[in-house]
Design an enzyme around this catalytic site. Structure first.
Site, short mmCIF file in Angstrom:
data_model
loop_
_atom_site.label_atom_id
_atom_site.label_comp_id
_atom_site.label_asym_id
_atom_site.label_seq_id
_atom_site.Cartn_x
_atom_site.Cartn_y
_atom_site.Cartn_z
N LYS A 13 0.81 -1.23 0.00
CA LYS A 13 0.00 0.00 0.00
C LYS A 13 0.84 1.27 0.00
CE LYS A 13 -2.35 -0.74 3.79
NZ LYS A 13 -1.92 -2.07 4.19
N ARG A 122 12.05 -7.72 5.65
CA ARG A 122 12.19 -6.26 5.52
C ARG A 122 13.34 -5.78 6.41
NH1 ARG A 122 6.21 -3.47 5.20
NH2 ARG A 122 5.70 -4.29 3.16
N ARG A 155 12.98 -4.22 12.07
CA ARG A 155 12.19 -3.46 13.04
C ARG A 155 11.39 -4.43 13.92
NH1 ARG A 155 8.91 0.76 9.61
NH2 ARG A 155 7.24 -0.49 10.44
#
Ligand code: AMP
Length: 214
Positions: A13, A122, A155
């Protein structure tokens, strides 16, 4: 024109939102980014928000919508905006309805396998915050940021455990919004199964959907 982007975490998104907002010349408002900006300030509120995000849970509706309301009242939002990451619950959708007219909702849909592949792997730069992906956007040197040579890390909200929780929360709380906006007659579904190299095609598709409605 006020547009909402819906879709599971990992569907891409953020990338779509950036490009659509550039082409339509309207600001892109990402609630994830707004919350991360608050966290950076290091206040008590920021610390509480960080704890929730790190677990993969949602910020309470009232707090979240207060932040969104303030943001969309800013001058640059006068001619419309693109919301990404909100609403995430039915009460948030109801609250938003009282604040603005939602013109279009684009729901990005991809296979669970693709979503899991994008969410895992990621990497973020500790120094400048640039983001990478081990497969889709690897850094030139492993573990090192291309831009500033900072160290890359995973993260907390992107660990396997947090990802599982985020997907669970998405299915339980956010997915019902698809039916909600379908009933309102403003929902368009976009196939996001393709890879990021084909992103312009997808943007074109999104813009056709938006313009088709005018
Ligand atoms: P995102 O970058 O959109 O994936 O958002 C990161 C995290 O911020 C989410 O996993 C939630 O913990 C929190 N968050 C973002 N948007 C919302 C929202 N509309 N309502 C509640 N929590 C949110």
């Amino acid at each position: 024109m006020n547009i909402i982007l819906l879709g599971s975490p990992g569907v891409g998104k953020g990338t779509y939102a950036e490009r659509i907002s550039e082409k339509l010349e309207i600001p892109h408002i990402s609630t994830g980014d707004l919350l991360r900006d608050i966290i950076k300030k290091g206040t008590k509120e920021g610390q509480n928000i960080k704890k929730i995000i790190d677990k993969g849970d949602l910020i309470p509706d009232e707090l979240m919508m207060g932040i969104v309301k303030k943001k969309i009242q800013e001058d640059d939002c006068k001619n419309g905006f693109l919301l990404e990451g909100v609403p995430r619950t039915l009460p948030q959708a109801e609250s938003l309805k009282k604040m603005i007219k939602v013109d279009k909702v684009l729901n990005y849909v991809a296979d669970e396998k693709i979503i899991l592949g994008r969410l895992g792997g990621r990497l973020t730069c500790k120094k400048c915050g640039d983001t990478y992906h081990v497969k889709n956007k690897p850094p030139k040197k492993e573990g090192i940021c291309d831009e500033c040579e900072g160290e890359l890390y995973t993260r907390k909200d992107q660990t396997e455990e947090a990802i599982k929780e985020r997907l669970k929360v998405y299915h339980e709380k956010t997915e019902p919004l698809i039916e909600y906006y379908e009933k309102e007659g403003i929902l368009a579904e976009i196939d996001a199964n393709r890879n990021f190299a084909q992103i312009d095609l997808m943007i074109g598709e999104s813009l056709d959907v938006i313009e088709g409605e005018e």
